[in-house]
Structure formats: C-alpha cells, structure tokens
Design a protein around this motif. Structure first.
Motif, short mmCIF file in Angstrom:
data_model
loop_
_atom_site.label_atom_id
_atom_site.label_comp_id
_atom_site.label_asym_id
_atom_site.label_seq_id
_atom_site.Cartn_x
_atom_site.Cartn_y
_atom_site.Cartn_z
N GLU A 137 14.76 1.19 8.71
CA GLU A 137 15.85 0.56 9.36
C GLU A 137 17.09 1.11 9.78
OE1 GLU A 137 17.60 -1.38 5.65
OE2 GLU A 137 18.19 0.66 4.74
N ASP A 138 17.95 0.84 10.76
CA ASP A 138 19.28 1.40 11.14
C ASP A 138 20.14 0.63 10.47
OD1 ASP A 138 21.42 2.31 12.45
OD2 ASP A 138 20.71 1.73 14.75
N VAL A 139 20.53 1.34 9.15
CA VAL A 139 21.71 0.78 8.40
C VAL A 139 23.11 0.92 8.90
CG1 VAL A 139 21.99 2.86 7.16
CG2 VAL A 139 22.37 0.62 5.89
N TYR A 140 23.21 1.76 9.71
CA TYR A 140 24.42 1.85 10.33
C TYR A 140 24.76 0.67 11.24
CZ TYR A 140 28.24 3.61 13.53
OH TYR A 140 29.55 3.76 14.29
N ASN A 141 23.83 0.23 11.97
CA ASN A 141 23.82 -0.85 13.02
C ASN A 141 24.04 -2.04 12.32
OD1 ASN A 141 23.70 -2.07 15.58
ND2 ASN A 141 21.87 -2.93 14.85
N ILE A 192 35.24 4.80 5.54
CA ILE A 192 35.91 4.39 6.74
C ILE A 192 36.95 5.60 7.13
CG2 ILE A 192 37.36 2.49 7.77
CD1 ILE A 192 34.22 1.72 7.02
N ARG A 193 37.40 5.88 8.39
CA ARG A 193 38.14 6.79 8.76
C ARG A 193 39.57 6.05 8.66
NH1 ARG A 193 33.97 9.02 12.32
NH2 ARG A 193 33.57 11.07 11.93
N THR A 232 33.62 5.05 16.15
CA THR A 232 34.28 6.03 15.34
C THR A 232 35.05 5.61 14.16
OG1 THR A 232 36.14 5.70 16.90
CG2 THR A 232 34.49 7.02 17.62
N ASP A 233 35.07 4.60 14.00
CA ASP A 233 35.82 4.04 12.67
C ASP A 233 35.02 4.22 11.52
OD1 ASP A 233 38.26 3.58 14.13
OD2 ASP A 233 37.35 1.37 14.54
N ILE A 234 33.63 4.18 11.55
CA ILE A 234 32.71 4.70 10.43
C ILE A 234 32.29 6.11 10.46
CG2 ILE A 234 30.74 3.86 9.50
CD1 ILE A 234 30.72 1.58 10.70
N ASP A 235 32.80 6.64 9.19
CA ASP A 235 32.37 8.20 9.20
C ASP A 235 30.98 8.33 8.65
OD1 ASP A 235 32.86 10.90 8.82
OD2 ASP A 235 33.70 10.85 6.83
N ASP A 249 42.54 3.61 7.95
CA ASP A 249 43.42 2.95 7.34
C ASP A 249 43.39 1.38 7.31
OD1 ASP A 249 44.15 4.54 5.07
OD2 ASP A 249 45.82 5.13 6.10
N THR A 250 43.71 1.27 8.80
CA THR A 250 43.79 -0.14 9.30
C THR A 250 42.62 -1.01 9.09
OG1 THR A 250 45.58 0.42 10.83
CG2 THR A 250 44.57 -1.63 11.17
N VAL A 251 41.47 -0.46 9.57
CA VAL A 251 40.16 -0.80 9.49
C VAL A 251 39.93 -1.36 8.12
CG1 VAL A 251 37.78 -0.74 10.01
CG2 VAL A 251 39.43 -0.03 11.47
N ARG A 252 40.14 -0.27 7.00
CA ARG A 252 39.72 -0.46 5.98
C ARG A 252 40.63 -1.71 5.25
NH1 ARG A 252 41.83 0.51 1.03
NH2 ARG A 252 40.52 1.08 -0.75
N PHE A 253 41.88 -1.69 5.58
CA PHE A 253 42.55 -2.90 5.08
C PHE A 253 42.06 -4.29 5.53
CE2 PHE A 253 46.12 -5.84 5.93
CZ PHE A 253 46.68 -5.97 4.67
N ASP A 254 41.36 -4.12 6.76
CA ASP A 254 41.06 -5.61 7.50
C ASP A 254 39.66 -5.89 6.83
OD1 ASP A 254 43.46 -5.54 9.20
OD2 ASP A 254 42.12 -4.87 10.74
N ILE A 255 38.91 -4.71 6.62
CA ILE A 255 37.70 -5.35 5.81
C ILE A 255 37.83 -5.87 4.35
CG2 ILE A 255 35.60 -4.00 4.98
CD1 ILE A 255 35.80 -2.05 6.80
#
Length: 215
Positions: free
Chosen positions: A92-96, A137-138, A113-116, A140-146
């Motif tokens: 599997e391509d778990v990242y995708n 997650i790199r 680039t938001d996923i480290d 803060d904004t993306v983590r908050f949205d998730i």
C-alpha cells in the motif's frame, strides 16, 4: 574482735540491707531504665518523623519531575496524530491514503509538504482491526484544521486521535471508564472531563478520584 562484735556487725548489715532497701534500689533502677528508654524512644520518634517527611518530600519531587518529563514528551508529540480505520493492504501507499483522507473526507486544503512523516504503527494485525497510521504534521494550522474537522468522520469507520504519552493515555482511559466517552476528551495533549456540568482538566489520578467523590 570477739564473736559478739561479729554478731553485732552482721546484725547491722542485715538491718541496713533489708527487703525495703532492696525494693527502693530496684524501683530507682527501674525508673532510671524507663527514663532512658523514653528518651531513646523520643529520639527515635523524632528521627522517624524526619525520615517520613523526607520521604514525603522526595515523593512530591518525584511526581513533579515525572510531570515535567511527561510535559516535555507530550510537547514533542503535539504534531503527531494517529489515524484508525484505514484498511491495510500489501504494498500500500499509506501516504496517499492519508493525504486523500485529509483532502476528500476532511475537506482540508493540505499540501504534500504539510505531512512530515506517515507510516503504519505495525504491519501485523493482532485482531480484526487494521493497524493505526502514525502521521506527523508540520503545520500548526493544518493540524488544527484536521482536529477541528475530524467530526466529519463520524460513522465513517475512520477515527483520528492525538498522540498521547503512555502516562496520559492511561489517565485518559481511566477518565473514560469513570466519566464515559461523552464526558471525557483530549485537547492539545490535555485531558478533560465534564463533571457536575463543570469542565475539569485532569493532571493526575487523584483528580479523577476527587471528582468522583463530588458526584
């Protein structure tokens, strides 16, 4: 010295060292021993109290130190997430899979680039459940949205959780047992429960015990 003189000396000695005299000596010796014993007992009690206080202080310092270490460890985990429900497949391509979940299910404007980091916690399934996926997650904004949009996953089979330290995870499970899933939650690595219509932050097991006693 005549025999009469010897008899007189003997009589004098017997008169001096009579039973009453011996009893007085025994009483004084007993009092001296008791006094000495009480003094030693008092000294030992003082020593024991000092040792007990020292032990109590060390326990408090140990608890404080463990909390400081746990705080530091949790701060390192704050950008981590654990995703449950993503089907495991060989090759599997778990990242995708994770990227599409964020983009399509959570409606988040996320960039590659938001996923480290992104990987399966384990490739082996112990039960019918698929292994969780670890994501770092790199942004803060993306983590908050998730975390804000994860409610969109309700009844979908997917679940996103914050990555907690071992100590906090154990504390959270305890909160769930005592206050139910509805009244227990995690936010930014901190554990909260709602009790008597008041929200409380849980830092230690004692906090849960005290709240249970107020119900």
């Amino acid at each position: 010295m005549s025999s009469a003189d010897l008899r007189e000396i003997k009589t004098t000695i017997l008169n001096v060292f009579n039973d009453k005299f011996l009893e007085e000596i025994a009483e004084k010796v007993t009092q001296m021993v008791e006094k000495k014993f009480e003094e030693r007992l008092k000294e030992q009690s003082i020593i024991n109290s000092a040792l007990q206080q020292k032990t109590t202080n060390l326990e408090k310092e140990n608890i404080t130190l463990r909390r400081m270490i746990d705080d530091q460890e949790q701060s390192l985990r704050n950008y981590n997430l654990r995703i449950f429900g993503i089907k495991y497949e060989n090759g599997e391509d778990v990242y995708n899979k994770v990227f599409r979940l964020f983009k399509e299910k959570l409606k988040i404007n996320i960039q590659n680039t938001d996923i480290d980091k992104c990987f399966r916690v384990s490739a082996k399934t112990i039960s019918n459940k698929h292994p969780a996926v670890f994501v770092r997650i790199r942004s803060d904004t993306v983590r908050f949205d998730i975390l804000k949009n994860r409610k969109l996953l309700k009844n979908s089979g997917y679940m996103i959780k914050e990555d907690l330290t071992k100590m906090r995870l154990s504390l959270f499970y305890m909160a769930l047992r005592e206050f139910s899933f509805k009244n227990s939650w995690v936010s930014n690595g901190n554990i909260y429960v709602k009790c008597n219509n008041i929200v409380h932050r849980i830092n230690h097991e004692d906090d849960i015990y005290q709240l249970k006693n107020t119900q």
